[in-house]
Motif scaffolding. Structure first.
Motif, PDB file in Angstrom:
ATOM      1  N   UNK A 215      -7.284   7.476 -17.438  1.00  0.00           N
ATOM      2  CA  UNK A 215      -7.554   6.151 -16.865  1.00  0.00           C
ATOM      3  C   UNK A 215      -6.550   5.118 -17.373  1.00  0.00           C
ATOM      4  N   UNK A 216      -6.025   5.361 -18.565  1.00  0.00           N
ATOM      5  CA  UNK A 216      -5.004   4.484 -19.136  1.00  0.00           C
ATOM      6  C   UNK A 216      -3.922   5.373 -19.745  1.00  0.00           C
ATOM      7  N   UNK A 217      -2.785   4.760 -20.035  1.00  0.00           N
ATOM      8  CA  UNK A 217      -1.743   5.470 -20.764  1.00  0.00           C
ATOM      9  C   UNK A 217      -1.004   4.484 -21.644  1.00  0.00           C
ATOM     10  N   UNK A 218      -0.312   5.034 -22.629  1.00  0.00           N
ATOM     11  CA  UNK A 218       0.460   4.219 -23.553  1.00  0.00           C
ATOM     12  C   UNK A 218       1.845   3.989 -22.978  1.00  0.00           C
ATOM     13  N   UNK A 219       2.358   2.819 -23.283  1.00  0.00           N
ATOM     14  CA  UNK A 219       3.710   2.457 -22.884  1.00  0.00           C
ATOM     15  C   UNK A 219       4.384   1.826 -24.097  1.00  0.00           C
TER      16      UNK A 219
ATOM     17  N   UNK B  82       0.822  -1.224   0.000  1.00  0.00           N
ATOM     18  CA  UNK B  82       0.000   0.000   0.000  1.00  0.00           C
ATOM     19  C   UNK B  82       0.854   1.272   0.000  1.00  0.00           C
ATOM     20  N   UNK B  83       1.988   1.237   0.685  1.00  0.00           N
ATOM     21  CA  UNK B  83       2.873   2.404   0.717  1.00  0.00           C
ATOM     22  C   UNK B  83       3.471   2.685  -0.659  1.00  0.00           C
ATOM     23  N   UNK B  84       3.878   1.623  -1.349  1.00  0.00           N
ATOM     24  CA  UNK B  84       4.426   1.769  -2.697  1.00  0.00           C
ATOM     25  C   UNK B  84       3.362   2.290  -3.661  1.00  0.00           C
ATOM     26  N   UNK B  85       2.150   1.775  -3.515  1.00  0.00           N
ATOM     27  CA  UNK B  85       1.045   2.209  -4.373  1.00  0.00           C
ATOM     28  C   UNK B  85       0.730   3.689  -4.134  1.00  0.00           C
ATOM     29  N   UNK B  86       0.735   4.105  -2.882  1.00  0.00           N
ATOM     30  CA  UNK B  86       0.460   5.507  -2.557  1.00  0.00           C
ATOM     31  C   UNK B  86       1.550   6.416  -3.120  1.00  0.00           C
ATOM     32  N   UNK B  87       2.797   5.986  -3.014  1.00  0.00           N
ATOM     33  CA  UNK B  87       3.912   6.777  -3.551  1.00  0.00           C
ATOM     34  C   UNK B  87       3.805   6.865  -5.073  1.00  0.00           C
ATOM     35  N   UNK B  88       3.497   5.744  -5.731  1.00  0.00           N
ATOM     36  CA  UNK B  88       3.340   5.730  -7.187  1.00  0.00           C
ATOM     37  C   UNK B  88       2.226   6.681  -7.612  1.00  0.00           C
ATOM     38  N   UNK B  89       1.118   6.648  -6.891  1.00  0.00           N
ATOM     39  CA  UNK B  89      -0.013   7.520  -7.214  1.00  0.00           C
ATOM     40  C   UNK B  89       0.380   8.984  -7.053  1.00  0.00           C
ATOM     41  N   UNK B  90       1.052   9.310  -5.958  1.00  0.00           N
ATOM     42  CA  UNK B  90       1.459  10.689  -5.705  1.00  0.00           C
ATOM     43  C   UNK B  90       2.407  11.184  -6.804  1.00  0.00           C
TER      44      UNK B  90
ATOM     45  N   UNK C 138     -20.043   0.905 -21.279  1.00  0.00           N
ATOM     46  CA  UNK C 138     -19.604  -0.460 -20.939  1.00  0.00           C
ATOM     47  C   UNK C 138     -18.367  -0.923 -21.709  1.00  0.00           C
ATOM     48  N   UNK C 139     -18.179  -0.445 -22.932  1.00  0.00           N
ATOM     49  CA  UNK C 139     -16.988  -0.834 -23.699  1.00  0.00           C
ATOM     50  C   UNK C 139     -15.736  -0.329 -22.994  1.00  0.00           C
ATOM     51  N   UNK C 140     -15.785   0.911 -22.533  1.00  0.00           N
ATOM     52  CA  UNK C 140     -14.615   1.469 -21.842  1.00  0.00           C
ATOM     53  C   UNK C 140     -14.370   0.783 -20.507  1.00  0.00           C
ATOM     54  N   UNK C 141     -15.431   0.426 -19.820  1.00  0.00           N
ATOM     55  CA  UNK C 141     -15.245  -0.330 -18.563  1.00  0.00           C
ATOM     56  C   UNK C 141     -14.637  -1.699 -18.854  1.00  0.00           C
ATOM     57  N   UNK C 142     -15.059  -2.329 -19.934  1.00  0.00           N
ATOM     58  CA  UNK C 142     -14.497  -3.632 -20.315  1.00  0.00           C
ATOM     59  C   UNK C 142     -13.025  -3.523 -20.701  1.00  0.00           C
ATOM     60  N   UNK C 143     -12.648  -2.410 -21.315  1.00  0.00           N
ATOM     61  CA  UNK C 143     -11.235  -2.204 -21.624  1.00  0.00           C
ATOM     62  C   UNK C 143     -10.428  -2.134 -20.334  1.00  0.00           C
ATOM     63  N   UNK C 144     -10.928  -1.398 -19.356  1.00  0.00           N
ATOM     64  CA  UNK C 144     -10.213  -1.324 -18.071  1.00  0.00           C
ATOM     65  C   UNK C 144     -10.103  -2.709 -17.437  1.00  0.00           C
ATOM     66  N   UNK C 145     -11.183  -3.468 -17.482  1.00  0.00           N
ATOM     67  CA  UNK C 145     -11.154  -4.825 -16.918  1.00  0.00           C
ATOM     68  C   UNK C 145     -10.103  -5.677 -17.625  1.00  0.00           C
TER      69      UNK C 145
ATOM     70  N   UNK D  74      -7.064   4.630 -13.157  1.00  0.00           N
ATOM     71  CA  UNK D  74      -7.760   3.452 -13.667  1.00  0.00           C
ATOM     72  C   UNK D  74      -7.736   2.309 -12.670  1.00  0.00           C
ATOM     73  N   UNK D  75      -6.601   2.122 -12.011  1.00  0.00           N
ATOM     74  CA  UNK D  75      -6.494   1.086 -10.977  1.00  0.00           C
ATOM     75  C   UNK D  75      -7.456   1.376  -9.825  1.00  0.00           C
ATOM     76  N   UNK D  76      -7.529   2.652  -9.431  1.00  0.00           N
ATOM     77  CA  UNK D  76      -8.433   3.037  -8.344  1.00  0.00           C
ATOM     78  C   UNK D  76      -9.881   2.751  -8.677  1.00  0.00           C
ATOM     79  N   UNK D  77     -10.273   3.062  -9.919  1.00  0.00           N
ATOM     80  CA  UNK D  77     -11.639   2.766 -10.347  1.00  0.00           C
ATOM     81  C   UNK D  77     -11.913   1.266 -10.259  1.00  0.00           C
ATOM     82  N   UNK D  78     -10.983   0.479 -10.759  1.00  0.00           N
ATOM     83  CA  UNK D  78     -11.181  -0.968 -10.745  1.00  0.00           C
ATOM     84  C   UNK D  78     -11.273  -1.494  -9.319  1.00  0.00           C
ATOM     85  N   UNK D  79     -10.381  -1.045  -8.453  1.00  0.00           N
ATOM     86  CA  UNK D  79     -10.376  -1.520  -7.067  1.00  0.00           C
ATOM     87  C   UNK D  79     -11.613  -1.086  -6.297  1.00  0.00           C
ATOM     88  N   UNK D  80     -12.021   0.152  -6.496  1.00  0.00           N
ATOM     89  CA  UNK D  80     -13.083   0.727  -5.675  1.00  0.00           C
ATOM     90  C   UNK D  80     -14.480   0.607  -6.251  1.00  0.00           C
TER      91      UNK D  80
END
Length: 112
Positions: free
Chosen positions: A83-87, A3-11, A41-48, A101-107
């Motif tokens: 919500x997403x980014x290219x890599x 959780x600490x690493x995730x919070x730092x990454x988010x910040x 729903x298509x965009x939610x499915x992409x996140x999933x 995007x991760x927060x939306x999926x988790x919450x």
């Protein structure tokens, strides 16, 4: 990731988005745009589809049975709302979830 690493990454991600001018100054407007994008729903499915790991455009199109234009439109919408980014990896573009995007999926999605 702890959780600490995730919070730092988010910040760090939020700071980067603000520096680059990608995140709106008015957080209400920013959240409204994101929620509007996620009503589809298509965009939610992409996140999933991106929860487990990054995916290429072709993989997303194949898994979700999208045309080029459908995939492009919906991926652009998710990217513009951060919500997403290219890599880029070895010349191939992959899509990955951002901390937003991760927060939306988790919450939201994973609690259904």
């Amino acid at each position: 990731m702890t959780p600490e690493e995730a919070a730092k990454r988010k910040q760090e991600w939020v700071s980067k988005m603000k520096r680059e001018g990608k995140m709106k100054e008015d957080m209400t407007e920013d959240h409204r745009a994101c929620l509007n994008a996620l009503q589809n729903p298509v965009r939610r499915n992409i996140l999933k589809a991106l929860v487990e790991h990054k995916k290429s455009l072709e993989k997303i199109k194949d898994e979700l049975k999208l045309t080029d234009s459908q995939a492009s439109y919906n991926l652009n919408m998710l990217e513009s709302t951060l919500c997403i980014e290219k890599e880029d990896s070895e010349g191939t573009i992959y899509y990955v979830l951002t901390p937003r995007g991760e927060g939306y999926m988790e919450n939201v999605e994973l609690k259904k």
